[in-house]
Scaffold this active site. Structure first.
Site, PDB file in Angstrom:
ATOM      1  N   HIS A 193      26.756  15.581   9.462  1.00 21.66           N
ATOM      2  CA  HIS A 193      26.900  15.333   8.021  1.00 21.66           C
ATOM      3  C   HIS A 193      25.838  14.319   7.615  1.00 21.66           C
ATOM      4  O   HIS A 193      25.027  13.878   8.453  1.00 21.66           O
ATOM      5  CB  HIS A 193      28.324  14.849   7.702  1.00 21.66           C
ATOM      6  CG  HIS A 193      28.782  13.721   8.576  1.00 21.66           C
ATOM      7  ND1 HIS A 193      28.219  12.460   8.529  1.00 21.66           N
ATOM      8  CD2 HIS A 193      29.726  13.664   9.561  1.00 21.66           C
ATOM      9  CE1 HIS A 193      28.811  11.678   9.402  1.00 21.66           C
ATOM     10  NE2 HIS A 193      29.723  12.377  10.066  1.00 21.66           N
ATOM     11  N   HIS A 241      25.058  11.253   9.895  1.00 20.55           N
ATOM     12  CA  HIS A 241      24.142  11.488  11.012  1.00 20.55           C
ATOM     13  C   HIS A 241      22.694  11.611  10.508  1.00 20.55           C
ATOM     14  O   HIS A 241      21.768  11.077  11.112  1.00 20.55           O
ATOM     15  CB  HIS A 241      24.488  12.802  11.723  1.00 20.55           C
ATOM     16  CG  HIS A 241      25.866  12.858  12.305  1.00 20.55           C
ATOM     17  ND1 HIS A 241      26.862  13.643  11.773  1.00 20.55           N
ATOM     18  CD2 HIS A 241      26.417  12.248  13.382  1.00 20.55           C
ATOM     19  CE1 HIS A 241      27.958  13.516  12.503  1.00 20.55           C
ATOM     20  NE2 HIS A 241      27.719  12.676  13.478  1.00 20.55           N
ATOM     21  N   GLU A 274      26.890   2.112  11.666  1.00 18.05           N
ATOM     22  CA  GLU A 274      27.847   1.003  11.534  1.00 18.05           C
ATOM     23  C   GLU A 274      29.254   1.511  11.262  1.00 18.05           C
ATOM     24  O   GLU A 274      30.216   0.755  11.313  1.00 18.05           O
ATOM     25  CB  GLU A 274      27.387   0.054  10.422  1.00 18.05           C
ATOM     26  CG  GLU A 274      26.158  -0.726  10.826  1.00 18.05           C
ATOM     27  CD  GLU A 274      25.520  -1.512   9.695  1.00 18.05           C
ATOM     28  OE1 GLU A 274      26.022  -1.424   8.546  1.00 18.05           O
ATOM     29  OE2 GLU A 274      24.504  -2.184   9.952  1.00 18.05           O
ATOM     30  N   GLN A 317      31.552   0.447  18.520  1.00 20.93           N
ATOM     31  CA  GLN A 317      30.654   1.195  19.416  1.00 20.93           C
ATOM     32  C   GLN A 317      29.238   0.613  19.364  1.00 20.93           C
ATOM     33  O   GLN A 317      28.585   0.434  20.395  1.00 20.93           O
ATOM     34  CB  GLN A 317      30.648   2.656  18.981  1.00 20.93           C
ATOM     35  CG  GLN A 317      29.589   3.505  19.619  1.00 20.93           C
ATOM     36  CD  GLN A 317      29.754   4.971  19.243  1.00 20.93           C
ATOM     37  OE1 GLN A 317      30.652   5.624  19.721  1.00 20.93           O
ATOM     38  NE2 GLN A 317      28.890   5.484  18.384  1.00 20.93           N
ATOM     39  N   VAL A 376      27.603   5.870   5.551  1.00 22.12           N
ATOM     40  CA  VAL A 376      27.398   6.807   4.446  1.00 22.12           C
ATOM     41  C   VAL A 376      28.765   7.337   4.034  1.00 22.12           C
ATOM     42  O   VAL A 376      29.584   7.734   4.885  1.00 22.12           O
ATOM     43  CB  VAL A 376      26.467   7.959   4.859  1.00 22.12           C
ATOM     44  CG1 VAL A 376      26.331   8.984   3.736  1.00 22.12           C
ATOM     45  CG2 VAL A 376      25.093   7.406   5.243  1.00 22.12           C
ATOM     46  N   SER A 384      32.901  13.644  11.074  1.00 28.25           N
ATOM     47  CA  SER A 384      33.109  15.047  11.452  1.00 28.25           C
ATOM     48  C   SER A 384      34.599  15.372  11.400  1.00 28.25           C
ATOM     49  O   SER A 384      34.988  16.504  11.117  1.00 28.25           O
ATOM     50  CB  SER A 384      32.574  15.295  12.864  1.00 28.25           C
ATOM     51  OG  SER A 384      31.225  14.881  12.948  1.00 28.25           O
TER      52      SER A 384
HETATM   53  P1  AMP Z   1      29.430  11.025  16.251  1.00 25.77           P
HETATM   54  O1  AMP Z   1      28.802  12.372  16.114  1.00 25.77           O
HETATM   55  O2  AMP Z   1      30.700  10.867  15.486  1.00 25.77           O
HETATM   56  O3  AMP Z   1      29.507  10.550  17.677  1.00 25.77           O
HETATM   57  O4  AMP Z   1      28.421  10.023  15.534  1.00 25.77           O
HETATM   58  C1  AMP Z   1      27.079   9.961  15.920  1.00 25.77           C
HETATM   59  C2  AMP Z   1      26.448   8.775  15.251  1.00 25.77           C
HETATM   60  O5  AMP Z   1      26.556   8.917  13.831  1.00 25.77           O
HETATM   61  C3  AMP Z   1      27.135   7.449  15.606  1.00 25.77           C
HETATM   62  O6  AMP Z   1      26.140   6.449  15.765  1.00 25.77           O
HETATM   63  C4  AMP Z   1      27.989   7.191  14.401  1.00 25.77           C
HETATM   64  O7  AMP Z   1      28.256   5.815  14.183  1.00 25.77           O
HETATM   65  C5  AMP Z   1      27.115   7.739  13.287  1.00 25.77           C
HETATM   66  N1  AMP Z   1      27.915   8.056  12.094  1.00 25.77           N
HETATM   67  C6  AMP Z   1      29.030   8.827  12.035  1.00 25.77           C
HETATM   68  N2  AMP Z   1      29.516   8.829  10.768  1.00 25.77           N
HETATM   69  C7  AMP Z   1      28.693   8.039  10.037  1.00 25.77           C
HETATM   70  C8  AMP Z   1      28.662   7.635   8.661  1.00 25.77           C
HETATM   71  N3  AMP Z   1      29.572   8.041   7.796  1.00 25.77           N
HETATM   72  N4  AMP Z   1      27.668   6.819   8.264  1.00 25.77           N
HETATM   73  C9  AMP Z   1      26.717   6.383   9.133  1.00 25.77           C
HETATM   74  N5  AMP Z   1      26.691   6.722  10.434  1.00 25.77           N
HETATM   75  C10 AMP Z   1      27.659   7.538  10.889  1.00 25.77           C
END
Ligand code: AMP
Length: 314
Positions: free
Chosen positions: A64, A67, A178, A183, A206, A216
């Site tokens: 989304h 990412h 963030e 994490q 975001v 997701s």
């Molecule tokens: P994930 O696919 O959920 O493991 O996330 C991959 C990366 O995207 C991680 O560094 C998350 O912190 C970042 N991420 C997920 N959602 C958001 C968001 N809404 N805003 C900014 N970064 C995000």
């Protein structure tokens, strides 16, 4: 510590991949898609030997805007931009949503290509955790807070996969959101503690137009659950306003947020915390900028969100 069993599938076929600087596993238009570890390492070596810098955005896919915003930061930071897509079984507990986690590789690749990502690493579980796998990275303190308390294997799984990905993609800079604040701090700590020569950059959260932090897992939410899901953001904004106008009592801030979120049906609060943004230790008086972090189940969907609360003038 119980974790979801890793597959006992066939060992990685990486050893059989020819060692030349051959083409990647597969090409989707302008983007290189690499599945095998040695191919990715060779690609990274080539980038480094050309004196180019590599930026890296690790993800679990089902991408989304959150990412993609990290990809834009990465694009600015490296000559070559790599992303990875891997739903990491090691970070899911046995009763968590590994099997149902949303996946759509084709759509993800097309989004990444539009963002100018050069190469995507898409390993399989058998690539990263072949039979006999037994090495994990544990941090001793940061996982004893927030999400680590209800997800006991989560940060072990995250730290392990991230260090593996770093050894494979060999980035100069890696970008994390963030949104997953704990994490991000775990990875910063791990990189510092293990003297890894990688810069870690954080990207801001975001949000959807109504304020819901993009995730997701939002795809699990029904429209009737939206107001409850939004209660996290609303509670954070209210807390930020209260602290911005002089409230310093963390317990009061936590109580107000807890009551406000709890007033929505279908919400089950895991934690509402005000803590030090670096150590994640709880704080009782907000005299300096503090992190407010929340985890709430809305129906079956576990949502997290956070915001920095800054006292007046700080
Ligand atoms: P994930 O696919 O959920 O493991 O996330 C991959 C990366 O995207 C991680 O560094 C998350 O912190 C970042 N991420 C997920 N959602 C958001 C968001 N809404 N805003 C900014 N970064 C995000």
């Amino acid at each position: 510590m119980e974790s979801r069993p890793l597959s006992e599938g066939c060992p990685s076929t990486d050893n059989t991949v020819p060692v030349g600087l051959g083409p990647p596993t597969r090409k989707a238009n302008a983007i290189d898609v690499i599945q095998h570890i040695k191919d990715m390492q060779r690609y990274a070596d080539r980038v480094r030997s050309d004196d180019h810098t590599m930026a890296f955005v690790p993800t679990m896919g089902f991408l989304h805007e959150g990412h993609l915003s990290l990809c834009r930061i990465g694009r600015e930071r490296g000559d070559v931009l790599a992303a990875s897509i891997f739903v990491n079984p090691a970070q899911f507990g046995p009763t968590e949503d590994f099997d149902t986690y949303p996946r759509n590789l084709e759509r993800d690749l097309s989004l990444l290509e539009k963002e100018g990502v050069d190469v995507v690493f898409t390993p399989t579980e058998a690539n990263l955790y072949p039979e006999g796998y037994q090495t994990y990275v544990n941090l001793t303190q940061l996982p004893e807070h927030l999400c680590g308390l209800s997800r006991p294997v989560f940060f072990r799984g995250v730290a392990t996969v991230v260090i593996k990905l770093f050894h494979i993609v060999k980035p100069h800079v890696a970008v994390f959101g963030e949104k997953d604040f704990q994490q991000l701090q775990v990875i910063r700590r791990m990189v510092a503690d293990l003297d890894m020569d990688i810069e870690i950059e954080g990207g801001p959260i975001v949000r959807e137009s109504d304020g819901l932090a993009m995730s997701s897992r939002n795809s699990y939410l029904g429209s009737e659950q939206r107001p409850a899901a939004l209660s996290l953001y609303r509670a954070l904004c209210a807390a930020k306003d209260r602290v911005g106008s002089g409230e310093t009592d963390a317990a009061k801030i936590i109580q107000e947020a807890t009551e406000s979120i709890g007033s929505y049906p279908d919400t089950d609060i895991d934690y509402v915390t005000v803590c030090d943004p670096i150590t994640l230790d709880d704080i009782s008086r907000i005299d300096d900028p503090a992190l407010m972090a929340l985890a709430v189940k809305v129906g079956q969907t576990r949502l997290i969100d956070n915001m920095i609360l800054a006292p007046p003038g700080k």
